[in-house]
Design an enzyme around this catalytic site. Structure first.
Site, short mmCIF file in Angstrom:
data_model
loop_
_atom_site.label_atom_id
_atom_site.label_comp_id
_atom_site.label_asym_id
_atom_site.label_seq_id
_atom_site.Cartn_x
_atom_site.Cartn_y
_atom_site.Cartn_z
N THR A 134 9.46 34.06 33.10
CA THR A 134 9.76 36.02 34.51
C THR A 134 9.03 36.22 36.12
OG1 THR A 134 8.47 36.48 32.71
CG2 THR A 134 10.88 36.81 31.88
N ASP B 102 2.64 30.58 26.20
CA ASP B 102 1.34 30.08 27.12
C ASP B 102 0.52 29.93 26.64
OD1 ASP B 102 4.10 31.14 28.11
OD2 ASP B 102 3.44 33.25 28.64
N THR C 88 8.89 37.57 19.24
CA THR C 88 10.21 36.54 19.25
C THR C 88 10.86 36.33 18.58
OG1 THR C 88 11.47 34.66 20.66
CG2 THR C 88 9.42 34.27 18.93
N SER D 216 -8.99 21.59 27.88
CA SER D 216 -8.04 21.16 29.08
C SER D 216 -9.39 21.36 29.75
CB SER D 216 -6.82 21.25 28.55
OG SER D 216 -6.05 21.46 30.07
N GLN E 272 7.08 29.01 22.14
CA GLN E 272 6.20 31.09 21.93
C GLN E 272 5.07 30.84 21.58
OE1 GLN E 272 9.17 31.06 21.14
NE2 GLN E 272 9.78 31.53 23.14
N GLY F 48 -0.83 26.51 26.96
CA GLY F 48 -0.86 25.43 27.50
C GLY F 48 -0.27 24.16 26.99
N LYS F 49 0.90 24.68 26.43
CA LYS F 49 2.18 23.81 24.86
C LYS F 49 2.30 22.34 25.68
CE LYS F 49 3.98 27.19 24.06
NZ LYS F 49 3.57 28.19 24.17
N GLY F 50 3.09 22.58 26.73
CA GLY F 50 3.96 21.87 27.70
C GLY F 50 2.79 20.65 28.76
N LYS F 51 2.01 21.21 29.00
CA LYS F 51 0.88 20.19 29.36
C LYS F 51 0.74 19.91 28.68
CE LYS F 51 -3.64 19.33 30.76
NZ LYS F 51 -5.09 18.88 31.55
N GLY G 163 9.10 28.79 29.09
CA GLY G 163 9.01 28.21 29.83
C GLY G 163 7.60 27.48 30.13
N HIS G 164 7.78 26.07 29.97
CA HIS G 164 6.43 24.99 30.11
C HIS G 164 5.95 23.91 30.60
CE1 HIS G 164 7.31 24.87 25.18
NE2 HIS G 164 6.97 26.16 26.06
N THR G 165 4.95 24.69 31.16
CA THR G 165 4.51 24.24 32.44
C THR G 165 3.98 22.00 32.75
OG1 THR G 165 3.93 26.02 33.69
CG2 THR G 165 3.98 24.79 35.16
P1 GDP Z 1 3.25 26.80 27.87
O1 GDP Z 1 4.42 27.87 28.05
O2 GDP Z 1 2.92 27.16 26.65
O3 GDP Z 1 3.33 25.45 28.14
O4 GDP Z 1 2.21 27.40 29.04
P2 GDP Z 1 2.80 27.85 30.84
O5 GDP Z 1 3.20 26.64 31.42
O6 GDP Z 1 3.86 28.54 31.07
O7 GDP Z 1 1.46 28.30 31.45
C1 GDP Z 1 0.52 27.81 31.06
C2 GDP Z 1 -0.33 27.28 32.97
O8 GDP Z 1 -1.63 27.09 32.73
C3 GDP Z 1 0.33 26.09 33.37
O9 GDP Z 1 0.86 27.12 34.47
C4 GDP Z 1 -0.41 24.92 33.11
O10 GDP Z 1 -0.32 24.30 34.52
C5 GDP Z 1 -1.96 26.12 33.58
N1 GDP Z 1 -2.43 25.34 32.25
C6 GDP Z 1 -2.66 24.06 31.21
N2 GDP Z 1 -3.64 24.24 31.45
C7 GDP Z 1 -4.42 23.89 31.65
C8 GDP Z 1 -5.90 24.09 31.77
O11 GDP Z 1 -6.98 23.22 31.36
N3 GDP Z 1 -6.58 25.17 32.99
C9 GDP Z 1 -5.77 25.57 34.36
N4 GDP Z 1 -6.56 25.66 34.95
N5 GDP Z 1 -4.48 25.44 33.82
C10 GDP Z 1 -3.99 24.76 32.98
P1 IMO Z 2 6.49 29.62 26.52
O1 IMO Z 2 7.02 28.83 25.38
C1 IMO Z 2 5.05 34.59 26.30
C2 IMO Z 2 8.00 36.99 24.19
C3 IMO Z 2 8.26 37.99 25.60
C4 IMO Z 2 8.61 39.35 24.68
C5 IMO Z 2 8.83 38.77 23.25
C6 IMO Z 2 10.06 38.80 22.97
O2 IMO Z 2 6.59 29.54 27.97
O3 IMO Z 2 5.26 30.28 25.46
P2 IMO Z 2 12.12 36.68 23.79
O4 IMO Z 2 12.75 36.69 25.23
O5 IMO Z 2 12.08 36.19 22.52
O6 IMO Z 2 13.30 37.51 23.06
O7 IMO Z 2 10.91 37.63 24.43
O8 IMO Z 2 8.11 37.33 23.27
N1 IMO Z 2 8.22 35.45 24.71
C7 IMO Z 2 6.85 34.87 25.46
N2 IMO Z 2 5.52 35.45 25.64
N3 IMO Z 2 5.54 32.72 26.28
C8 IMO Z 2 6.94 32.36 25.78
O9 IMO Z 2 7.26 31.36 25.59
C9 IMO Z 2 7.43 33.65 25.41
N4 IMO Z 2 8.56 34.07 25.16
C10 IMO Z 2 9.33 34.34 24.78
O10 IMO Z 2 7.43 38.34 26.97
O11 IMO Z 2 7.31 39.97 24.85
MG MG Z 3 5.29 29.33 28.83
#
Ligand code: GDP
Ligand code: IMO
Ligand code: MG
Length: 420
Positions: free
Chosen positions: A298, A12, A236, A409, A221, A14-17, A39-41
């Site tokens: 989740t 999480d 994971t 960012s 991840q 911020g890979k998606g962004k 979950g990539h936002t």
């Molecule tokens: P990922 O799994 O690495 O793609 O990250 P997620 O999408 O799960 O979580 C990142 C969250 O931070 C999302 O809600 C993004 O919209 C938000 N985000 C990403 N970059 C920034 C940033 O530079 N500032 C802020 N405030 N939010 C950000």
């Molecule tokens: P992104 O790509 C954050 C965590 C779960 C749990 C562990 C194992 O959005 O960064 P799994 O479902 O793989 O059996 O869970 O890994 N986990 C993540 N935490 N971001 C993720 O993906 C994750 N994918 C799995 O919360 O602790």
């Molecule tokens: Mg994520």
């Protein structure tokens, strides 16, 4: 030529962004591991969409988005995602490709994931329960079914054989839920999947590379969740690090050029397991609320803490990171004091490395403190205009890691990114 974007922490970051931002410079965007646990936002025209399995380049015209062989794919989730992507104007029929070697997540994999977690009692991994671990177990156990198998006339028979094996496992767990739930939707969804562009991923991507096309590999991840190098067993089930790009797409290591690591300006973790810099106080609460730190997949609250340079340095080493993007710097805007962890104190001794087993160890994080910048940084477009105290914070991290932060960012929006 292949560049990689991956997470340096516990996911999480911020890979998606960031992948969406850089996708314009590439011809192919490819996922190499993970599955719908990710979950990539992304924000497209200021509207939020969360991608789970589709690469984050899908909203760019004429870019190829490949789901690689290293991914475990849930057809049910994929169908829903494709529909969501289409409603946002993404052209999945034309631009999405799936490797025939990609393993399938079956409804029974999800059931086994759930049964396994329940059986762990108070030592739960905190899995997303998407069937990731059981699907990878069937891959390495040589039982799994792959996307290419969907096109075989024996698919139903092979599915039934595997379902019987899964039923035995579930019986051992004394799992009582009805496993036929979800099966009908699964069979509907595989019909949808069969209509997508199913390709031999390794020839497909290598032909593109030979033709001079640029590939961006998108990690899921984070490095500290890697099955080999993360905080095992709270990890994971795939190799999230740069090495996973080669096995997860079928490309040679010499083809990889830049390995871009993403870190938040602080740190989060969702699920169980060691987190040395976790803050259980009002600052942790502040980071969670200000950073909106709730799981994209989740909805679970993310655990929050200070940035951990011991773990980050380790992640840079195992990935061969060549440049860093720091996200969510804006979340720290109003803090008076910031801290960065530079050392672990374990059993009264200072340690600068990640121990073999972090679980159960009493790790005390030692910090260096910095003054906050007390400035709204989210509208700033040029690094020269960033607050001095942010520059000091960043320079310290650069020096410590020996790798430079090249982008900051400063908001979730598509263009909220500043080149350093
Ligand atoms: P990922 O799994 O690495 O793609 O990250 P997620 O999408 O799960 O979580 C990142 C969250 O931070 C999302 O809600 C993004 O919209 C938000 N985000 C990403 N970059 C920034 C940033 O530079 N500032 C802020 N405030 N939010 C950000
Ligand atoms: P992104 O790509 C954050 C965590 C779960 C749990 C562990 C194992 O959005 O960064 P799994 O479902 O793989 O059996 O869970 O890994 N986990 C993540 N935490 N971001 C993720 O993906 C994750 N994918 C799995 O919360 O602790
Ligand atoms: Mg994520």
């Amino acid at each position: 030529m292949v560049d990689v974007i991956l997470g340096l922490q516990w996911g999480d970051e911020g890979k998606g962004k960031i992948v969406d931002y850089f996708a314009k410079n590439y011809d192919v965007i490819a996922r190499f591991q993970g599955g719908p646990n990710a979950g990539h936002t992304l924000y497209i025209n200021d509207k939020k969409i969360v991608l789970h399995q589709i690469p984050s380049g899908i909203f760019h015209e004429n870019k190829i988005n490949l789901i690689g062989n290293g991914v475990v794919l849930d057809a049910i989730t994929l169908k829903k995602e494709c529909e969501a992507v289409a409603s946002f104007g993404g052209e999945f029929k034309k631009n999405l490709f799936v490797s025939e070697r990609t393993h399938l997540i079956l409804p029974t994999h999800r059931a086994i994931d759930k049964a396994s977690e329940i059986a762990k009692g108070n030592e739960k991994i905190g899995s997303t329960l998407k069937g990731i671990g059981p699907a990878y177990m069937d891959k390495t156990g040589r039982n799994g079914l792959r996307v290419g198998d969907l096109l075989s006339k024996n698919f139903k028979t092979d599915y039934t054989k595997l379902r019987i094996k899964h039923q035995r496992i579930l019986d051992n767990y004394n799992f009582q839920e009805d496993i036929s739930i979800g099966e009908e939707e699964f069979f509907e969804s595989i019909e949808f999947l069969k209509e997508l562009n199913i390709v031999n991923g390794e020839y497909f991507i290598n032909e593109k590379i030979s033709a001079g096309k640029k590939v961006l590999a998108e990690g899921a991840q984070g490095s500290m969740l890697d099955v080999d190098f993360g905080t095992f067993p709270f990890v994971t089930s795939s190799n999230t690090i740069s090495a996973g790009v080669c096995s997860g797409l079928g490309i040679a290591p010499q083809k990889i050029k830049e390995v871009i690591g993403i870190t938040k300006a602080y740190c989060t973790r969702v699920g169980s397991g060691p987190f040395p810099t976790e803050l259980s106080d009002s600052t942790g609460e502040f980071l969670r609320n200000t950073g909106n730190e709730f799981g994209s997949t989740t909805g679970r609250p993310r655990r929050c803490g200070w940035i951990d340079l011991v773990a980050l340095k380790f992640a840079c080493m195992i990935n061969g990171i060549t440049q860093i993007v720091m996200t969510k710097a804006d979340i720290l805007d109003s803090l008076e004091e910031l801290k960065v962890c530079t050392t672990y104190m374990i059993n009264g001794e200072e340690k600068n490395y990640i121990p073999f087993q972090m679980n159960g160890l009493d790790i005390n994080a030692l910090y260096k403190s910095f003054s906050g910048w007390n400035t709204n940084s989210s509208d700033i477009k040029h690094f020269k205009d960033m607050p001095e105290n942010m520059k000091i914070y960043i320079e310290f991290i650069n020096q410590f890691l020996g790798v430079s932060i090249k982008y900051i960012s400063n908001g979730p929006g598509r263009e909220q990114i500043v080149s350093v």
